[in-house]
Design an enzyme around this catalytic site. Structure first.
Site, PDB file in Angstrom:
ATOM      1  N   PHE A  47     -24.231  26.624  18.934  1.00  0.00           N
ATOM      2  CA  PHE A  47     -24.915  25.862  17.885  1.00  0.00           C
ATOM      3  C   PHE A  47     -25.966  24.974  18.529  1.00  0.00           C
ATOM      4  O   PHE A  47     -25.668  24.219  19.452  1.00  0.00           O
ATOM      5  CB  PHE A  47     -23.937  25.000  17.085  1.00  0.00           C
ATOM      6  CG  PHE A  47     -24.616  24.259  15.967  1.00  0.00           C
ATOM      7  CD1 PHE A  47     -24.865  24.885  14.752  1.00  0.00           C
ATOM      8  CD2 PHE A  47     -25.040  22.943  16.131  1.00  0.00           C
ATOM      9  CE1 PHE A  47     -25.522  24.214  13.724  1.00  0.00           C
ATOM     10  CE2 PHE A  47     -25.699  22.271  15.103  1.00  0.00           C
ATOM     11  CZ  PHE A  47     -25.939  22.905  13.903  1.00  0.00           C
ATOM     12  N   ASP A  52     -27.213  22.550  26.605  1.00  0.00           N
ATOM     13  CA  ASP A  52     -27.183  21.736  25.396  1.00  0.00           C
ATOM     14  C   ASP A  52     -25.951  20.841  25.493  1.00  0.00           C
ATOM     15  O   ASP A  52     -24.835  21.270  25.199  1.00  0.00           O
ATOM     16  CB  ASP A  52     -27.122  22.649  24.163  1.00  0.00           C
ATOM     17  CG  ASP A  52     -27.030  21.855  22.864  1.00  0.00           C
ATOM     18  OD1 ASP A  52     -26.745  20.647  22.924  1.00  0.00           O
ATOM     19  OD2 ASP A  52     -27.240  22.462  21.795  1.00  0.00           O
ATOM     20  N   LYS A  65     -26.554  13.014  19.918  1.00  0.00           N
ATOM     21  CA  LYS A  65     -25.347  12.408  19.333  1.00  0.00           C
ATOM     22  C   LYS A  65     -24.945  11.022  19.876  1.00  0.00           C
ATOM     23  O   LYS A  65     -25.308  10.019  19.304  1.00  0.00           O
ATOM     24  CB  LYS A  65     -24.198  13.404  19.416  1.00  0.00           C
ATOM     25  CG  LYS A  65     -24.486  14.643  18.554  1.00  0.00           C
ATOM     26  CD  LYS A  65     -23.254  15.376  18.098  1.00  0.00           C
ATOM     27  CE  LYS A  65     -23.544  16.250  16.887  1.00  0.00           C
ATOM     28  NZ  LYS A  65     -23.951  17.620  17.174  1.00  0.00           N
TER      29      LYS A  65
HETATM   30  C1  LIG Z   1     -25.083  18.476  16.718  1.00  0.00           C
HETATM   31  C2  LIG Z   1     -25.597  19.464  17.666  1.00  0.00           C
HETATM   32  C3  LIG Z   1     -26.938  19.882  17.645  1.00  0.00           C
HETATM   33  C4  LIG Z   1     -27.900  19.442  16.574  1.00  0.00           C
HETATM   34  O1  LIG Z   1     -28.120  18.064  16.593  1.00  0.00           O
HETATM   35  P1  LIG Z   1     -28.730  17.352  15.294  1.00  0.00           P
HETATM   36  O2  LIG Z   1     -28.858  15.916  15.715  1.00  0.00           O
HETATM   37  O3  LIG Z   1     -27.761  17.580  14.177  1.00  0.00           O
HETATM   38  O4  LIG Z   1     -30.047  17.960  15.030  1.00  0.00           O
HETATM   39  C5  LIG Z   1     -27.364  20.761  18.612  1.00  0.00           C
HETATM   40  N1  LIG Z   1     -26.531  21.197  19.567  1.00  0.00           N
HETATM   41  C6  LIG Z   1     -25.239  20.815  19.625  1.00  0.00           C
HETATM   42  C7  LIG Z   1     -24.366  21.327  20.721  1.00  0.00           C
HETATM   43  C8  LIG Z   1     -24.723  19.952  18.672  1.00  0.00           C
HETATM   44  O5  LIG Z   1     -23.432  19.601  18.721  1.00  0.00           O
END
Ligand SMILES: *Cc1c(COP(=O)(O)O)cnc(C)c1O
Length: 399
Positions: free
Chosen positions: A135, A220, A249
């Site tokens: 994701f 990520d 986050k």
């Molecule tokens: C939450 C998340 C995103 C997206 O971040 P947003 O602030 O919601 O745009 C991307 N990668 C990972 C691994 C995430 O947990």
């Protein structure tokens, strides 16, 4: 609460499946709804609230900065962005920072940087390999990288040049690599995909392949970063260093922020005019980030998270013996999922909520826990008591 919920249904886009709770206040790991009910918050704003709700370090940084300078644009230098970038560089393996406002934007920036670098140094290579069940966000670029077809398909066509390969399958990455491949993008632990752990040697294998084939390794760490897995960044535990890393986050303790970090040789390919954002490096977000990150490091909260993880995991694993429906406890640090033998996580989440615990049904058969890094022994124990009783209630054979 019902009036608020009815009003939400009338005025907002109905693109979220919200829990029927109107949260009005929080303190640490606790939160209260509009009817005065108290909850233990083991969702933590989706791994955002690393210090819990209303932490004085976060609140005071916000208040102080709001009276000095909230926003200026990137036409000017401001001091909080420089302090936060310095902290990130000094505490990571990377050399430069670009600030934005969300995780998705950090991924977009990484995609653009990788393609810029491919354009300049790899004969226009642009393809990016990412993982099934990964994701990376919801914009048309980040979504193209996201490995879950049901998020992507209704919005086709998305940005071209992405290949999705199965998680934990190094050979699939090798097979998908060609002359046009510029980068491999993945989470060191898949969060939204259900807290999926990397197999031993998998991340190192990818690192070696990227080095051999001159591909960029993009981690990520939007969910795994800022102490979540027991070290400041998850890559530290694997001894595998990325070329580019995305954060968001937890970075500013709840204030929206995103960041892309890169090694110098790569970062230098972005030149004035290539990329930018109005709100990025905003003093309010960056000052709160400085206060949060300093506190996380000085208080050694990643180590505290690792210790509380052991307490939590030990108790959760003991449920495997008592409750046959609990099939697996997986995760690292305070990013944990409890796997269930059947698709009952939504009911378990509801039963927890009714008993005063907020958790998240990350998969139909998995419940995710990601409390603040400073969660206490007592809070861990109470959460486990509630979760156990909720699972029992939901999965007890019908009388
Ligand atoms: C939450 C998340 C995103 C997206 O971040 P947003 O602030 O919601 O745009 C991307 N990668 C990972 C691994 C995430 O947990």
């Amino acid at each position: 609460m019902t009036d608020w919920i009815a009003a939400e249904r009338k005025y907002l886009f109905q693109n979220y499946g919200r829990q029927p709770v109107v949260l009005v206040r929080g303190e640490g790991t606790r939160a209260w709804d509009a009817d005065g009910n108290e909850y233990l918050d083991f969702v933590g704003g989706l791994a955002v609230n690393v210090l819990g709700h209303a932490h004085p370090v976060v609140a005071e940084a916000l208040a102080r900065q709001s009276r000095e300078l909230i926003h200026t644009s990137n036409l000017y230098y401001t001091t909080p962005m420089i302090e936060l970038a310095k902290l990130l560089v000094e505490n990571s393996c990377l050399d430069r920072v670009f600030f934005c406002n969300s995780g998705t934007e950090a991924i977009e920036a990484a995609i653009k940087l990788a393609r810029r670098w491919g354009h300049d140094t790899r004969n226009g290579a642009y393809e990016i390999i990412s993982m099934q069940d990964g994701f990376h966000g919801r914009s048309t670029g980040a979504l193209a990288a996201t490995g879950t077809a049901r998020y992507r398909e209704p919005f086709a066509p998305l940005a071209p040049g992405f290949h999705h390969v199965p998680w934990n399958d190094l050979e699939a990455i090798k097979a998908a690599t060609n002359d046009k491949t510029v980068a491999v993008l993945l989470e060191p632990i898949q969060g939204e995909g259900g807290v999926n752990m990397p197999a031993a040697g998998y991340l190192q294998g990818i690192r070696d392949w990227c080095t051999e084939r001159r591909l960029l390794l993009i981690f990520d760490e939007i969910q795994t970063g800022i102490g979540r897995t027991g070290t400041l960044f998850a890559y530290e535990q694997e001894g595998v260093e990325p070329d580019i890393m995305c954060l968001a986050k937890g970075l500013a303790g709840g204030v929206p922020i995103g960041a892309m970090l890169a090694r110098e040789e790569i970062a230098s390919h972005l030149v004035p005019g290539d990329h930018g954002t109005t709100f990025g490096a905003n003093p309010l977000a960056c000052a709160t980030g400085v206060a949060t990150l300093k506190y996380v490091i000085e208080q050694n909260l990643p180590a505290h998270a690792a210790k509380q993880s052991e307490r939590l995991m030990t108790r959760l694993r003991s449920m495997e013996d008592r409750l046959p429906v609990v099939t697996e406890v997986r995760g690292r640090g305070l990013l944990i999922a409890v796997g269930l033998a059947r698709d009952s996580s939504a009911e378990v989440v509801a039963a927890c909520r009714q008993r005063g615990l907020l958790v998240n049904n990350v998969r139909p058969n998995a419940v995710r826990l990601m409390p603040p890094l400073n969660v206490t022994d007592d809070e861990v124990d109470r959460a486990c008591d509630i979760l156990e009783s909720a699972i029992q209630a939901v999965t007890a054979p019908a009388k």
